[in-house]
Design a protein around this motif. Sequence first.
Motif, PDB file in Angstrom:
ATOM      1  N   ASP A 171     -29.432 -26.989  26.787  1.00 24.67           N
ATOM      2  CA  ASP A 171     -27.990 -27.248  26.920  1.00 24.67           C
ATOM      3  C   ASP A 171     -27.392 -27.745  25.613  1.00 24.67           C
ATOM      4  N   ALA A 223     -26.936 -24.766  23.438  1.00 30.81           N
ATOM      5  CA  ALA A 223     -25.774 -23.982  23.886  1.00 30.81           C
ATOM      6  C   ALA A 223     -24.493 -24.644  23.403  1.00 30.81           C
ATOM      7  N   GLU A 227     -37.260 -21.736  35.811  1.00 34.49           N
ATOM      8  CA  GLU A 227     -36.568 -20.689  35.056  1.00 34.49           C
ATOM      9  C   GLU A 227     -35.075 -20.691  35.359  1.00 34.49           C
ATOM     10  N   ALA A 228     -34.740 -20.921  36.645  1.00 34.11           N
ATOM     11  CA  ALA A 228     -33.317 -20.967  36.997  1.00 34.11           C
ATOM     12  C   ALA A 228     -32.651 -22.184  36.358  1.00 34.11           C
ATOM     13  N   PHE A 245     -33.571 -23.554  33.531  1.00 36.29           N
ATOM     14  CA  PHE A 245     -33.411 -23.196  32.122  1.00 36.29           C
ATOM     15  C   PHE A 245     -32.240 -22.230  31.930  1.00 36.29           C
ATOM     16  N   TYR A 246     -32.113 -21.306  32.856  1.00 46.60           N
ATOM     17  CA  TYR A 246     -31.017 -20.326  32.768  1.00 46.60           C
ATOM     18  C   TYR A 246     -29.664 -21.034  32.735  1.00 46.60           C
ATOM     19  N   LEU A 247     -29.451 -21.953  33.655  1.00 49.74           N
ATOM     20  CA  LEU A 247     -28.176 -22.671  33.684  1.00 49.74           C
ATOM     21  C   LEU A 247     -28.022 -23.555  32.447  1.00 49.74           C
ATOM     22  N   MET A 248     -29.140 -24.175  32.028  1.00 52.51           N
ATOM     23  CA  MET A 248     -29.063 -25.033  30.844  1.00 52.51           C
ATOM     24  C   MET A 248     -28.700 -24.238  29.592  1.00 52.51           C
ATOM     25  N   SER A 249     -29.161 -22.984  29.547  1.00 55.38           N
ATOM     26  CA  SER A 249     -28.884 -22.162  28.367  1.00 55.38           C
ATOM     27  C   SER A 249     -27.393 -21.856  28.241  1.00 55.38           C
ATOM     28  N   ARG A 250     -26.627 -22.233  29.282  1.00 56.01           N
ATOM     29  CA  ARG A 250     -25.170 -22.040  29.207  1.00 56.01           C
ATOM     30  C   ARG A 250     -24.444 -23.349  28.913  1.00 56.01           C
ATOM     31  N   GLY A 251     -25.234 -24.381  28.594  1.00 60.33           N
ATOM     32  CA  GLY A 251     -24.608 -25.643  28.206  1.00 60.33           C
ATOM     33  C   GLY A 251     -24.580 -26.685  29.309  1.00 60.33           C
ATOM     34  N   ILE A 252     -25.230 -26.369  30.431  1.00 55.17           N
ATOM     35  CA  ILE A 252     -25.217 -27.295  31.562  1.00 55.17           C
ATOM     36  C   ILE A 252     -26.439 -28.213  31.471  1.00 55.17           C
ATOM     37  N   SER A 253     -26.227 -29.514  31.682  1.00 54.64           N
ATOM     38  CA  SER A 253     -27.337 -30.458  31.526  1.00 54.64           C
ATOM     39  C   SER A 253     -28.369 -30.237  32.623  1.00 54.64           C
ATOM     40  N   GLU A 254     -29.575 -30.749  32.380  1.00 58.22           N
ATOM     41  CA  GLU A 254     -30.642 -30.524  33.349  1.00 58.22           C
ATOM     42  C   GLU A 254     -30.284 -31.081  34.725  1.00 58.22           C
ATOM     43  N   GLU A 268     -27.365 -31.701  35.999  1.00 61.15           N
ATOM     44  CA  GLU A 268     -26.274 -30.916  36.580  1.00 61.15           C
ATOM     45  C   GLU A 268     -26.789 -29.554  37.081  1.00 61.15           C
ATOM     46  N   MET A 279     -26.528 -28.198  40.789  1.00 61.84           N
ATOM     47  CA  MET A 279     -25.855 -26.935  41.115  1.00 61.84           C
ATOM     48  C   MET A 279     -26.751 -26.039  41.967  1.00 61.84           C
TER      49      MET A 279
END
Lengths: 259, 465
Positions: free
Chosen positions: A76, A79, B415-416, B418-427, B429, B433
């Motif tokens: 994050d 990103a 993996e999911a 990490f996927y959300l985190m790769s968009r700037g969302i904290s772990e 959060e 989600m």
Amino acid sequence: MENLLEVKNLSADIEEGRILHGVSLSLRDGETHVLMGPNGAGKSTLGHVLMGNPVYHVTGGQVLFNGEDVTDYSADKRAKLGMFLSFQNPLEVPGLTLESFLRNAIREKTGQPLKIFTFKKELEAAMELLQMDESYATRDLNVGFSGGEKKKAEILQLMMLKPQLAILDETDSGLDVDAVRTVSESIRKYQQQMKGALLIITHSTRILESLHVDYTHILVRGHLVRTGDASLVEEINEHGFEKYIEEEQKQEQAAGEVR
Amino acid sequence: MNEQDVRDIDRSLYDFKDDESDFYRIREGLTRETVLQISEEKHDPAWMRDFRLRSLEIYEALSVPQWGPSIEGLNMENIATYVRANTDMKGSWDEVPEDIKNTFEKLGIPQAERESLAGVGAQYDSELVYHNVKDEVAAQGVVYTDMESALTGDYADMVREYFMKLVPPTDHKFAALHGAVWSGGSFVYVPKGVKVDIPLQSYFRLNAKGAGQFEHTLIIVDEGADLHFIEGCSAPKYNIANLHAGCVELYVKKNARLRYSTIENWSKNMYNLNTKRALVEENARMEWVSGSFGSHTSYLYPTTILKGDRSHCEFTGITFAGEGQNLDTGAKMIHTGKRTSSYINSKSISKSGGVSTYRSSIFIAKGATGAKSSVDCASLMLDDISRSDTIPAMDVRTNDADVGHEAKIGRISDEAIFYLMSRGISESEARAMIVSGFASPVSKELPLEYAAEMNNLIKLELENG
Ligand SMILES: Nc1ncnc2c1ncn2[C@@H]1O[C@H](COP(=O)(O)OP(=O)(O)O)[C@@H](O)[C@H]1O
Ligand SMILES: [Mg+2]
């Protein structure tokens, strides 16, 4: 000019063993690089390691982004600094709609409250350019999407999040001819209007047709064996990776003898 | 990062206690004398006093269930079965004593009443302290009152006719206990053809330490009528056991519809041994929406008897078991009418060593031809130390039943995340989600403000790492 991305002698392991062996490459702001290599070479792994997937342990080397050492940063954080990875296999998240996911991501990324009206308009425009039906916005993220639709949803996220660097992992595979054209149009917009930098992992030239390519890298068995210009893509297309696989084996042997 | 580690959940939102020094509190333990004393305090009619005493005998004869989570930590010797604050029931919040009113203010009840409810009952420990129903709803002939008033009021005969007929004291040990010491709860009668547009709500708050709450809810939705009833529960945390053994009896007459939504949010010293049952007549429809949070141990299986031809029931439920919790929940469907249908959609989440068991049973009786039943249950474990079990039972005695069952048990995907985190969302959060998304089939069924409360509870459970 300073490098946007600098990968220095990067090695990464999983429990079963090493996948990346001392990979180095650098990419300047606004440049487009292509990364090619046979199946299983470690291309996706490199993308994930650059983005900070904790499944892979970095056992050597560094990743610098805008001069900042991000090697130990969580995904994050990367990103937020402007990195983005379009996944080869995007994950499904039941119960989370594409739109609310995007809203959350933009809010978290910018740390600002979302301007709903602007967001809606941008989303509409981006979906139209990608020829995605607007109903996808209210569907659960990637759930029940076809392979091609998932890839479009990845590029939609790219367009909405506007990173400084986008790593695209086989975005073109699973897309039909028309969809490739549609998707490349969005990528071109990202490249030319948003001045975004790209690291494109691909097996084909179709997605590259309308894009300007600065450099090409070839990865074989976790080793970056060659960096060249755009013409390298054509060469691979004609002759395959055989030559580079042999080259890598020779290098390995030589390294073994030295040891 | 150690998101999975939960110390003590920050339940400050629910975890405030009021001084109870001037309350009436019956001696701990359960004897003929305590039961008689409760009966006297409550001015029971004679039949009810006898009913209590009979229930006590049944209670003493029955043994505790051996098939579910352990309830060894629960000792009736230490439980006060009746606690009454020094107030009687009021029809206006202004008359409710300040500290009790504050409690319900903090829980958002008066505000919810103003904004979106047709009527509210608020129970504090053993008795209702507030009850009110909007004039226009009362004018439709809808009866919504506390059980005590119902017992002696205009509907006394009706109450006597229906009380603990669906859940008899012989059903199980804690039903018998309920029969002996029940207090508080609500009575609702919706006359024929009356549609109540906005929900009624009862809120049950157990403030007293080492006490039990045994409210009785009796709802009769007459032919062609329509009601949404909401039940909320909470309690502050103590370091000794509390007990909740409520009983809910629902009668849904021909062509009627009842939706019964619950968010139970008990503190983690609570033994929640609750019994809920509905009887559904011809072409009628029963809908359960159930969120089970908190409690130390829960036994909760809302049961529906699809007695009338073409009657239908849907159950949508979620259970969240955190550290030290063992929640055994599910639903039961009993098909006896013809062309009846039932649908169960259950989700469970377990975390930090919590145990969540989904237990369901589908019974299709001989003669219940053309029955349809479908069960969909999914469990999400948030770490490696938590447990999820699925125990579905089916007993089909017809040869044309259409019965389906689908169960999914899985761990939250790294993996999911990490996927959300790769968009700037904290772990944290990203986890929230994914978990909220998993729970969304349930939250979607709840009224907006309760869905928000549920998401808030999920966040509370995930936080504090
Ligand atoms: N998480 C993982 N667990 C086990 N093996 C992995 C994992 N990720 C990658 N690998 C292995 O590492 C090698 C490189 O994989 P990958 O990076 O996906 O290759 P490419 O994208 O170039 O086809 C393969 O042999 C693959 O099986
Ligand atoms: Mg790959």
